[in-house]
Design an enzyme around this catalytic site. Structure first.
Site, PDB file in Angstrom:
ATOM      1  N   THR A   1      20.644 111.355  94.029  1.00 17.44           N
ATOM      2  CA  THR A   1      20.302 112.188  95.185  1.00 17.44           C
ATOM      3  C   THR A   1      21.241 113.388  95.202  1.00 17.44           C
ATOM      4  OG1 THR A   1      19.626 110.199  96.301  1.00 17.44           O
ATOM      5  CG2 THR A   1      20.012 112.127  97.688  1.00 17.44           C
TER       6      THR A   1
ATOM      7  N   GLN B   1      14.700 100.599  96.827  1.00 16.54           N
ATOM      8  CA  GLN B   1      15.512  99.896  97.828  1.00 16.54           C
ATOM      9  C   GLN B   1      16.291  98.797  97.121  1.00 16.54           C
ATOM     10  OE1 GLN B   1      11.972  99.325 100.547  1.00 16.54           O
ATOM     11  NE2 GLN B   1      13.632  98.905 101.964  1.00 16.54           N
TER      12      GLN B   1
ATOM     13  N   LYS C   1      13.559 113.784  98.957  1.00 15.67           N
ATOM     14  CA  LYS C   1      14.418 112.599  98.936  1.00 15.67           C
ATOM     15  C   LYS C   1      15.271 112.505 100.210  1.00 15.67           C
ATOM     16  CE  LYS C   1      17.011 109.270  97.946  1.00 15.67           C
ATOM     17  NZ  LYS C   1      16.905 108.004  97.295  1.00 15.67           N
TER      18      LYS C   1
ATOM     19  N   ASN D   1      14.862 109.686 103.415  1.00 14.23           N
ATOM     20  CA  ASN D   1      15.919 108.777 103.861  1.00 14.23           C
ATOM     21  C   ASN D   1      16.347 109.073 105.299  1.00 14.23           C
ATOM     22  OD1 ASN D   1      16.022 107.194 101.633  1.00 14.23           O
ATOM     23  ND2 ASN D   1      18.053 107.818 100.946  1.00 14.23           N
TER      24      ASN D   1
ATOM     25  N   LEU E   1      10.950  99.235 111.808  1.00 16.05           N
ATOM     26  CA  LEU E   1      11.073  99.190 113.266  1.00 16.05           C
ATOM     27  C   LEU E   1      11.749  97.890 113.698  1.00 16.05           C
ATOM     28  CD1 LEU E   1       7.688 100.669 114.618  1.00 16.05           C
ATOM     29  CD2 LEU E   1       9.960 101.696 114.724  1.00 16.05           C
TER      30      LEU E   1
ATOM     31  N   GLY F   1      18.341  96.185 114.903  1.00 18.98           N
ATOM     32  CA  GLY F   1      19.454  95.453 114.305  1.00 18.98           C
ATOM     33  C   GLY F   1      20.778  96.069 114.707  1.00 18.98           C
TER      34      GLY F   1
ATOM     35  N   GLY G   1      22.859 100.764 107.424  1.00 22.40           N
ATOM     36  CA  GLY G   1      24.009 101.083 106.577  1.00 22.40           C
ATOM     37  C   GLY G   1      23.600 101.175 105.132  1.00 22.40           C
TER      38      GLY G   1
ATOM     39  N   CYS H   1      23.174 104.604 100.977  1.00 21.70           N
ATOM     40  CA  CYS H   1      22.308 105.798 100.979  1.00 21.70           C
ATOM     41  C   CYS H   1      22.104 106.432 102.354  1.00 21.70           C
ATOM     42  CB  CYS H   1      20.955 105.437 100.383  1.00 21.70           C
ATOM     43  SG  CYS H   1      21.115 104.699  98.760  1.00 21.70           S
TER      44      CYS H   1
HETATM   45  C1  UGA Z   1      17.232 103.225 101.098  1.00 22.21           C
HETATM   46  C2  UGA Z   1      15.756 103.683 101.147  1.00 22.21           C
HETATM   47  O1  UGA Z   1      14.973 102.740 101.878  1.00 22.21           O
HETATM   48  C3  UGA Z   1      15.193 103.820  99.735  1.00 22.21           C
HETATM   49  O2  UGA Z   1      13.863 104.310  99.788  1.00 22.21           O
HETATM   50  C4  UGA Z   1      16.089 104.801  98.961  1.00 22.21           C
HETATM   51  O3  UGA Z   1      15.629 104.967  97.631  1.00 22.21           O
HETATM   52  C5  UGA Z   1      17.508 104.281  98.943  1.00 22.21           C
HETATM   53  O4  UGA Z   1      17.970 104.150 100.304  1.00 22.21           O
HETATM   54  C6  UGA Z   1      18.350 105.268  98.186  1.00 22.21           C
HETATM   55  O5  UGA Z   1      18.467 106.410  98.626  1.00 22.21           O
HETATM   56  O6  UGA Z   1      18.797 104.943  97.062  1.00 22.21           O
HETATM   57  P1  UGA Z   1      18.483 100.894 100.756  1.00 22.21           P
HETATM   58  O7  UGA Z   1      19.755 101.640 100.960  1.00 22.21           O
HETATM   59  O8  UGA Z   1      18.399  99.929  99.631  1.00 22.21           O
HETATM   60  O9  UGA Z   1      17.255 101.922 100.539  1.00 22.21           O
HETATM   61  O10 UGA Z   1      18.232 100.117 102.110  1.00 22.21           O
HETATM   62  P2  UGA Z   1      17.029  99.905 103.150  1.00 22.21           P
HETATM   63  O11 UGA Z   1      16.199  98.759 102.764  1.00 22.21           O
HETATM   64  O12 UGA Z   1      16.331 101.173 103.403  1.00 22.21           O
HETATM   65  O13 UGA Z   1      17.873  99.503 104.446  1.00 22.21           O
HETATM   66  C7  UGA Z   1      18.829 100.405 105.008  1.00 22.21           C
HETATM   67  C8  UGA Z   1      19.425  99.834 106.256  1.00 22.21           C
HETATM   68  O14 UGA Z   1      18.450  99.789 107.297  1.00 22.21           O
HETATM   69  C9  UGA Z   1      19.966  98.413 106.127  1.00 22.21           C
HETATM   70  O15 UGA Z   1      21.193  98.330 106.798  1.00 22.21           O
HETATM   71  C10 UGA Z   1      18.892  97.566 106.806  1.00 22.21           C
HETATM   72  O16 UGA Z   1      19.359  96.362 107.328  1.00 22.21           O
HETATM   73  C11 UGA Z   1      18.432  98.508 107.906  1.00 22.21           C
HETATM   74  N1  UGA Z   1      17.072  98.206 108.405  1.00 22.21           N
HETATM   75  C12 UGA Z   1      15.983  98.422 107.614  1.00 22.21           C
HETATM   76  C13 UGA Z   1      16.916  97.757 109.712  1.00 22.21           C
HETATM   77  O17 UGA Z   1      17.918  97.586 110.447  1.00 22.21           O
HETATM   78  N2  UGA Z   1      15.663  97.518 110.182  1.00 22.21           N
HETATM   79  C14 UGA Z   1      14.554  97.711 109.408  1.00 22.21           C
HETATM   80  O18 UGA Z   1      13.415  97.507 109.931  1.00 22.21           O
HETATM   81  C15 UGA Z   1      14.715  98.163 108.095  1.00 22.21           C
END
Ligand code: UGA
Length: 438
Positions: A124, A152, A208, A212, A254, A257, A261, A264
């Site tokens: 990124t 992810q 990108k 995010n 949605l 939590g 974090g 990314c």
């Molecule tokens: C995120 C993006 O979702 C990816 O599309 C992107 O490629 C990636 O960053 C990156 O830039 O490399 P990631 O960091 O693996 O992916 O994590 P997520 O699954 O997006 O979750 C991020 C945070 O949101 C976590 O702390 C998770 O617990 C929280 N979350 C997610 C919630 O609290 N509620 C939700 O409904 C979804």
């Protein structure tokens, strides 16, 4: 199959997953990394990260001879047609992405690239980086293409094989099309052909960050709604359900939590805010997104303090889940550790448990030391408050009666709303959920 070898520089979770999956698609891939030990371990088929499905594909790639690992960027890039830069772009301290590693590698490999080579930025990177790299390279015979990743952690292999879209940006249309072609044959998770979106490099770089930051904003929004729901007697799950039924909003991202974090969202939301500032474009939503996230962490801490009777000093507290989300062993910018930091500042006595964390956590990156127990019950022993912070599925199946035995009278603060309220009540414990009545 596209002609020419692929080099992947950097084998973090993006580089390793991308390289391994590209080899699975039939390409010849050489992955280069600066860490010789890691290279040696990966060459033996050892996966250095916790990523579902990666081991099988890595073994397959190595055995087929299509996937190899070498020490150093130069070795990987020499003779390659496509060079994917999958390098760290950390927060430089002022919210801006630190591009030193990217530029250093470009300077290193630039002179030895074959004519006709295509340099692809997958990390990124801020808007304008592709142009900057083109200027640094000073080679008319090498194209620069932006091809951001949308993987992810925890589901990276699935995300690579079944992407919602592939975005490729460049002024050099032919080079962009050639990179898009590397992904030929992929389908979305519903089996449809994947949209290959070809844009300018600037649009691709911004897609990108915008994606995010938008997702982070959606989460901050629902977390603020959770705070409101608690006060007015509504239920955040019902609200999210009702909102998500609107096609324009959608049900994903949605789940309320303890804040978002990982490596990314925090970095990219701040970096996009810095880009907007650099170009003097007001974008208050981005700052508000980060502020609301800190408020979500505060709110969970408030619930824990209330559960402890108003004062956290000396109170034994169990932390269930330490990683930034389930399905990964990644602790970077984990909301669980953000909450731990707040509790530690108020001198609570912490003990953690996480299925992927096997040793006590030393103080690191501003987060406090957390002793780690072998199982959730050992972590809960003698605790006055048990806080569920990461949505590991095993917590949904926890034996609450056993928790009640080891921590009689404890309050369970469920910051992911994973537990069954009736079961907790039946076991004689009190449950404090998030964004709804207990
Ligand atoms: C995120 C993006 O979702 C990816 O599309 C992107 O490629 C990636 O960053 C990156 O830039 O490399 P990631 O960091 O693996 O992916 O994590 P997520 O699954 O997006 O979750 C991020 C945070 O949101 C976590 O702390 C998770 O617990 C929280 N979350 C997610 C919630 O609290 N509620 C939700 O409904 C979804």
């Amino acid at each position: 199959m596209a002609e020419g070898r692929i080099a992947v520089i950097g084998t973090g979770y993006v580089g390793l997953t991308s390289g391994t999956c590209l080899a699975h698609l039939g390409h010849e891939v050489v992955c280069g990394d600066v860490d010789p030990d890691k290279v040696e371990r990966m060459s033996r088929g050892e996966v250095p990260i916790f990523e579902d499905g990666l081991q099988e594909l890595m073994t397959e790639g190595i055995e087929s001879g299509r996937l190899t690992f070498v020490h150093g960027a130069e070795k990987a890039a020499e003779g390659a047609k496509y060079i994917f830069l999958c390098l760290p772009t950390p927060d430089g301290g002022d919210g801006r992405a630190d591009l030193r590693i990217v530029h250093q590698v470009v300077a290193e490999i630039g002179p030895l690239l074959d004519p006709g080579a295509v340099l692809v930025t997958k990390s990124t990177v801020p808007v304008g980086t592709a142009k900057q790299i083109t200027a640094t390279l000073a080679r008319d015979d090498v194209a620069v293409v932006s091809n951001p990743e949308f993987l992810q952690e925890g589901t990276a292999v699935k995300n690579f094989m079944n992407p919602d879209r592939v975005v490729v940006g460049s002024d050099d249309r032919a080079a962009a099309e050639a990179v898009a072609k590397l992904y030929d044959g992929l389908t979305t998770s519903s089996g449809k052909p994947v949209t290959m979106l070809i844009t300018s490099a600037e649009s691709s770089e911004l897609i990108k960050y915008a994606s995010n930051a938008f997702l982070a904003m959606k989460l901050s929004f629902i977390n603020s709604i959770a705070g409101l729901a608690e006060v007015v007697g509504a239920d955040v799950h019902e609200i999210a359900g009702g909102m998500g039924l609107d096609d324009r909003i959608g049900p994903k991202f949605l789940r309320a939590g303890p804040g978002w974090g990982g490596s990314c969202f925090p970095k990219d939301t701040k970096a996009l805010a810095a880009i907007a500032l650099d170009y003097s474009v007001p974008f208050p939503l981005l700052d508000a997104t980060t502020i609301a996230n800190e408020q979500a962490q505060e709110r969970v801490t408030d619930r824990i303090r209330e559960a402890a009777g108003g004062d956290l000093a000396g109170v034994p507290i169990a932390l269930w889940g330490l990683t930034f989300k389930a399905g990964t062993d990644d602790l970077r910018d984990s909301p669980a550790l953000e909450v731990a930091l707040r509790l530690d500042t108020e001198r609570a006595q912490l003990r953690g448990y996480d299925p992927t964390v096997k040793a006590d956590l030393p103080p690191k990156n501003g987060y406090p030391a957390v002793p780690v127990a072998a199982d959730p019950y050992a972590a809960a022993e003698g605790a006055r408050v048990v806080v569920l912070l990461t949505e590991w599925p095993e917590f949904a199946d926890i034996d609450i009666a056993r928790v009640a035995q080891v921590a009689p009278g404890a309050v369970i603060v469920d910051a992911r709303n994973l537990l069954d309220a009736q079961q907790v009540l039946d076991a004689g414990l009190r449950l404090v959920p998030l964004g709804r009545k207990g």
